[in-house]
Design an enzyme around this catalytic site. Structure first.
Site, PDB file in Angstrom:
ATOM      1  N   SER A  10       7.258  13.960  -6.649  1.00  0.00           N
ATOM      2  CA  SER A  10       6.236  13.853  -5.646  1.00  0.00           C
ATOM      3  C   SER A  10       6.566  14.636  -4.098  1.00  0.00           C
ATOM      4  O   SER A  10       7.393  13.754  -3.700  1.00  0.00           O
ATOM      5  CB  SER A  10       5.838  12.622  -5.630  1.00  0.00           C
ATOM      6  OG  SER A  10       5.012  12.062  -4.503  1.00  0.00           O
ATOM      7  N   HIS A  34       4.258  16.891  -8.616  1.00  0.00           N
ATOM      8  CA  HIS A  34       3.341  15.955  -8.502  1.00  0.00           C
ATOM      9  C   HIS A  34       2.845  15.791  -7.249  1.00  0.00           C
ATOM     10  O   HIS A  34       3.149  15.429  -6.217  1.00  0.00           O
ATOM     11  CB  HIS A  34       4.100  14.659  -9.099  1.00  0.00           C
ATOM     12  CG  HIS A  34       3.312  13.294  -9.000  1.00  0.00           C
ATOM     13  ND1 HIS A  34       2.620  12.999 -10.294  1.00  0.00           N
ATOM     14  CD2 HIS A  34       2.891  12.235  -8.167  1.00  0.00           C
ATOM     15  CE1 HIS A  34       1.956  11.949 -10.175  1.00  0.00           C
ATOM     16  NE2 HIS A  34       2.137  11.352  -8.640  1.00  0.00           N
ATOM     17  N   ASP A  36      -0.004  13.658  -4.811  1.00  0.00           N
ATOM     18  CA  ASP A  36      -0.768  12.418  -5.013  1.00  0.00           C
ATOM     19  C   ASP A  36      -1.902  12.749  -3.906  1.00  0.00           C
ATOM     20  O   ASP A  36      -1.821  12.904  -2.855  1.00  0.00           O
ATOM     21  CB  ASP A  36       0.102  11.529  -4.173  1.00  0.00           C
ATOM     22  CG  ASP A  36       1.093  11.046  -5.273  1.00  0.00           C
ATOM     23  OD1 ASP A  36       0.887  10.438  -6.256  1.00  0.00           O
ATOM     24  OD2 ASP A  36       2.495  11.249  -5.130  1.00  0.00           O
ATOM     25  N   MET A  38      -4.955  10.995  -2.266  1.00  0.00           N
ATOM     26  CA  MET A  38      -5.689   9.548  -1.797  1.00  0.00           C
ATOM     27  C   MET A  38      -6.763   9.941  -0.923  1.00  0.00           C
ATOM     28  O   MET A  38      -6.567  10.752   0.074  1.00  0.00           O
ATOM     29  CB  MET A  38      -4.236   8.894  -1.119  1.00  0.00           C
ATOM     30  CG  MET A  38      -3.102   8.890  -2.001  1.00  0.00           C
ATOM     31  SD  MET A  38      -1.701   7.555  -1.354  1.00  0.00           S
ATOM     32  CE  MET A  38      -0.671   7.931  -2.056  1.00  0.00           C
ATOM     33  N   HIS A  67      -2.411  13.783  -9.305  1.00  0.00           N
ATOM     34  CA  HIS A  67      -2.597  12.095  -9.461  1.00  0.00           C
ATOM     35  C   HIS A  67      -3.542  11.936  -8.573  1.00  0.00           C
ATOM     36  O   HIS A  67      -3.469  11.537  -7.291  1.00  0.00           O
ATOM     37  CB  HIS A  67      -1.429  11.489  -9.219  1.00  0.00           C
ATOM     38  CG  HIS A  67      -1.457  10.023  -9.169  1.00  0.00           C
ATOM     39  ND1 HIS A  67      -0.367   9.204  -8.814  1.00  0.00           N
ATOM     40  CD2 HIS A  67      -2.480   9.323  -9.533  1.00  0.00           C
ATOM     41  CE1 HIS A  67      -0.776   7.912  -9.158  1.00  0.00           C
ATOM     42  NE2 HIS A  67      -1.844   7.906  -9.653  1.00  0.00           N
ATOM     43  N   MET A  69      -5.951   9.537  -6.491  1.00  0.00           N
ATOM     44  CA  MET A  69      -6.150   8.055  -6.415  1.00  0.00           C
ATOM     45  C   MET A  69      -7.464   8.172  -5.504  1.00  0.00           C
ATOM     46  O   MET A  69      -7.415   7.804  -4.237  1.00  0.00           O
ATOM     47  CB  MET A  69      -5.101   7.596  -5.749  1.00  0.00           C
ATOM     48  CG  MET A  69      -3.985   7.459  -6.617  1.00  0.00           C
ATOM     49  SD  MET A  69      -2.459   7.210  -5.847  1.00  0.00           S
ATOM     50  CE  MET A  69      -1.885   8.986  -5.844  1.00  0.00           C
ATOM     51  N   MET A 138       1.620   2.883 -13.654  1.00  0.00           N
ATOM     52  CA  MET A 138       2.300   2.938 -12.460  1.00  0.00           C
ATOM     53  C   MET A 138       3.306   1.673 -12.482  1.00  0.00           C
ATOM     54  O   MET A 138       3.095   0.594 -12.715  1.00  0.00           O
ATOM     55  CB  MET A 138       1.074   2.441 -11.461  1.00  0.00           C
ATOM     56  CG  MET A 138       0.110   3.572 -11.163  1.00  0.00           C
ATOM     57  SD  MET A 138       0.649   4.899 -10.388  1.00  0.00           S
ATOM     58  CE  MET A 138       1.595   4.431  -8.917  1.00  0.00           C
ATOM     59  N   ASP A 174       5.590   6.152 -12.334  1.00  0.00           N
ATOM     60  CA  ASP A 174       5.317   6.543 -11.188  1.00  0.00           C
ATOM     61  C   ASP A 174       5.587   5.504 -10.044  1.00  0.00           C
ATOM     62  O   ASP A 174       4.686   4.443 -10.397  1.00  0.00           O
ATOM     63  CB  ASP A 174       3.995   7.226 -10.975  1.00  0.00           C
ATOM     64  CG  ASP A 174       3.760   7.824  -9.574  1.00  0.00           C
ATOM     65  OD1 ASP A 174       4.588   7.646  -8.596  1.00  0.00           O
ATOM     66  OD2 ASP A 174       2.590   8.228  -9.416  1.00  0.00           O
TER      67      ASP A 174
HETATM   68  C1  DX5 Z   1       2.283   6.164  -5.329  1.00  0.00           C
HETATM   69  C2  DX5 Z   1       2.565   7.550  -5.567  1.00  0.00           C
HETATM   70  C3  DX5 Z   1       3.610   7.885  -6.013  1.00  0.00           C
HETATM   71  C4  DX5 Z   1       4.695   7.930  -4.865  1.00  0.00           C
HETATM   72  C5  DX5 Z   1       5.855   7.766  -5.291  1.00  0.00           C
HETATM   73  O1  DX5 Z   1       0.874   5.835  -4.929  1.00  0.00           O
HETATM   74  O2  DX5 Z   1       1.431   7.680  -6.632  1.00  0.00           O
HETATM   75  O3  DX5 Z   1       3.480   9.100  -6.763  1.00  0.00           O
HETATM   76  O4  DX5 Z   1       4.564   9.260  -4.187  1.00  0.00           O
HETATM   77  O5  DX5 Z   1       7.022   7.792  -4.168  1.00  0.00           O
HETATM   78  P1  DX5 Z   1       8.294   7.094  -4.846  1.00  0.00           P
HETATM   79  O6  DX5 Z   1       9.023   7.771  -5.873  1.00  0.00           O
HETATM   80  O7  DX5 Z   1       8.901   7.086  -3.306  1.00  0.00           O
HETATM   81  O8  DX5 Z   1       8.010   5.628  -5.143  1.00  0.00           O
HETATM   82 ZN    ZN Z   2       1.568   9.654  -8.013  1.00  0.00          ZN
END
Ligand code: DX5
Ligand code: ZN
Length: 221
Positions: A10, A34, A36, A38, A67, A69, A138, A174
């Site tokens: 990620s 990956h 993310d 948001m 991913h 969110m 998660m 994740d």
């Molecule tokens: C959190 C994300 C993850 C995050 C993981 O909401 O979905 O993908 O980036 O980061 P680490 O590996 O640092 O927990």
């Molecule tokens: Zn993620």
């Protein structure tokens, strides 16, 4: 045959000002990137709008595992597939119509993923299994990188593995994945691992991806 292990770094904790360089560091040794996404509505943090995400998808040499969110996931998920993502994951808690959104992702040729927050039970979603290419369990509350791995999610991972049975569905975890936590997640049945801070805070991100993969392979059945 042993389980195929995938490492999907990620970039949430990468240096956003030098993303192309950051992605290049891990692209030779990783399975997917990956991403993310948001929106500051579904989670209390904002990363990219669709335009910025699209430019990352186009720029990345690695195929992208998005991913999402975001609250308006039913509208936007097919657009991520059209933008070229190899995999698009929606949250069960955000979607209004799981089946049609998963099918819309697949129709464009991407893999369709279904993600569950820590409090969401897999048993409530097993009926959608025929429209799913990957379950994402998660192992932190979504929203931020660098959080502590929730060991108590391992029973949900095991239950999801049992529900998957012999279907070719990927099982991703994740949040908080590192050299300290990946073994327990493999033992529970995961095969696809997101790692953010463990990779991008390492001195040598590519070597960390390789170490995570080797450790996972050494304990996978
Ligand atoms: C959190 C994300 C993850 C995050 C993981 O909401 O979905 O993908 O980036 O980061 P680490 O590996 O640092 O927990
Ligand atoms: Zn993620």
């Amino acid at each position: 045959m042993s389980r195929e292990i995938r490492i999907t770094p990620s970039i949430l904790n990468a240096d956003f000002d030098h993303l192309a360089d950051e992605i290049a560091k891990i692209s030779q040794v990783s399975d997917l990137l990956h991403l993310d996404v948001m929106d500051n509505v579904f989670v209390p943090n904002f990363t990219f709008d669709f335009a910025s995400a699209t430019s990352i998808i186009k720029m990345s040499d690695l195929s992208v595992d998005a991913h999402l969110m975001v609250a308006d996931v039913d509208e936007i998920a097919p657009a991520y597939a059209e933008a070229g993502c190899a995999s698009v994951t929606i949250h069960a808690e955000a979607t209004q119509n799981i089946t049609s959104t998963l099918r819309a992702i697949r129709k464009v040729g991407a893999r369709a993923g279904l993600a569950l927050k820590p409090a969401t039970q897999i048993e409530n979603y097993s009926e959608f299994i025929d429209d799913v290419d990957m379950f994402l369990i998660m192992t932190v509350e979504p929203g931020f990188g660098g959080q502590k791995f929730m060991t108590d999610m391992m029973s949900k991972v095991s239950r999801t593995r049992a529900i998957i049975g012999s279907r070719p569905i990927w099982l991703q975890v994740d949040g908080g994945i590192s050299l300290e936590t990946i073994e327990i997640a493999v033992d529970a049945g995961a095969d696809t691992f997101v790692a953010g801070s463990a990779v991008f805070k390492a001195q040598d991100p590519a070597a960390m991806v390789t170490s995570l993969r080797e450790l996972a392979n050494s304990v996978a059945d």
